[in-house]
Every structure is written in C-alpha cells, then in structure tokens.
Design a protein around this motif. Sequence first.
Motif: not given
Lengths: 117, 112
Positions: A91-99, A20-25, A32-33, A1-12
């Motif tokens: 970096l953005c990360a996501s998890s099913l549950n915290p703990g 603004e940096l975007r994260c799709d978990p 989400l972290y 399945g799809a993983g965590v995606s982040q946009t843009p990949s580069n920003k100058v």
Amino acid sequence: GAGVSQTPSNKVTEKGKYVELRCDPISGHTALYWYRQSLGQGPEFLIYFQGTGAADDSGLPNDRFFAVRPEGSVSTLKIQRTERGDSAVYLCASSLNPGGSPSYEQYFGPGTRLTVT
Amino acid sequence: QKEVEQDPGPLSVPEGAIVSLNCTYSNSAFQYFMWYRQYSRKGPELLMYTYSSGNKEDGRFTAQVDKSSKYISLFIRDSQPSDSATYLCAMSTLLHDYKLSFGAGTTVTVRA
C-alpha cells in the motif's frame, strides 16, 4: 479529485525475480508512505518520504527492499531477489503534511497485490 | 507480542445494531489514535482521529480513548449494510507521528 494510484494492481512473479511497484500520490502531497499488508494483518510501515528524501526507512525488512522518489512526486518500491514471504499487498499513502495536525491524514491507494511463486 | 492488538472477529450484526470495536496497545508513547475502514480490495480510509485521551463523535461514529488502560474503542450506531467492512485501529507517537502502527483489523458484516 484523483486519489492515490498504484500500478500494477496485481503482480505475479517467480521467486528470485526483481519487481518494481509504482505509486502516484495525490497532487501537492509532500509526504509519501509505503506499507505492506499481509493476509489477515494490518498494514505494516515500510518507509516515509518527505519530498525526495527518505526521512525514515526503518520499516524496510532487509536490503532487498529499496524505494525512491526522485522528483518528489511518483515513488517506486523495488524488491530484489523476491521470496515467497514477500507476497502481500503493498500500500502507498500520501499526506498534505506530515505531523500531528488534521492535515496529516494519510490517503491510501488501493495497493499492489504481489504474489511470489 | 504485537504493539497493537485487535480482535479479528468476524463480527456479524443485524441492521440497526450498535457495533463495538476495540483495540489494546502496549506502547505508552502512543498519542494519536485513528480508526480506518477498509473495503475488500481497497486501501484503508480514515474514519476517526483522536489526539490523546477522550471521546470524539462524528455522526453515527464515536471513538473513545482510555490511555490509562491503553484501550481504544469505536462505536457505530444504527449500523447499515454499507458499514460492512474491515475496521483497523491505528496509532502513532508524538516523535514519529507519521509512522502508523495498525491492529490486525476486525471484519464486520451488517445483515439487512
């Protein structure tokens, strides 16, 4: 399945600008972290969301940094009045549950490389 | 002084060698210990996860935690060129188990 995606990949951006940096978990992940990884360093914790609320924002370096997750899915990290020292990979990360259980595994995205000139 | 110290290397080994990586830490509250692998321009991915002290083995990977010495290790047996990456140790406390504290990472190259 799809993983965590982040946009843009580069920003100058130029010093003093807003970014603004975007994260799709991963779908269904409630936690989400955001981390920041400077060159040659390990990731440094910034903020943790459980659902829509920021459960722990103790890692945000100052009030120029802000993050939201209004619908409990996509998150945006916002940086005002950028400084050269903000240059890093975010970096953005996501998890099913915290703990502390195995379902706690944090899945990381590829990051957004921010360069402030 | 950082909470988690890790020798940045780099480490270069021939294919088939055993790779030994380690981290030391200062916060005695750390209870969860992890090793992540990070390829260039990618996010870290979890390799091994250990709660408290002891050893854990998964295929060619063995993680060891010695809480009395505040020292953790990762061993990679029969190393392959595909193991070439940066290895990051990470740890967290019981109270804030979601907040990972990372080492700086050790860059490993396995030569074919």
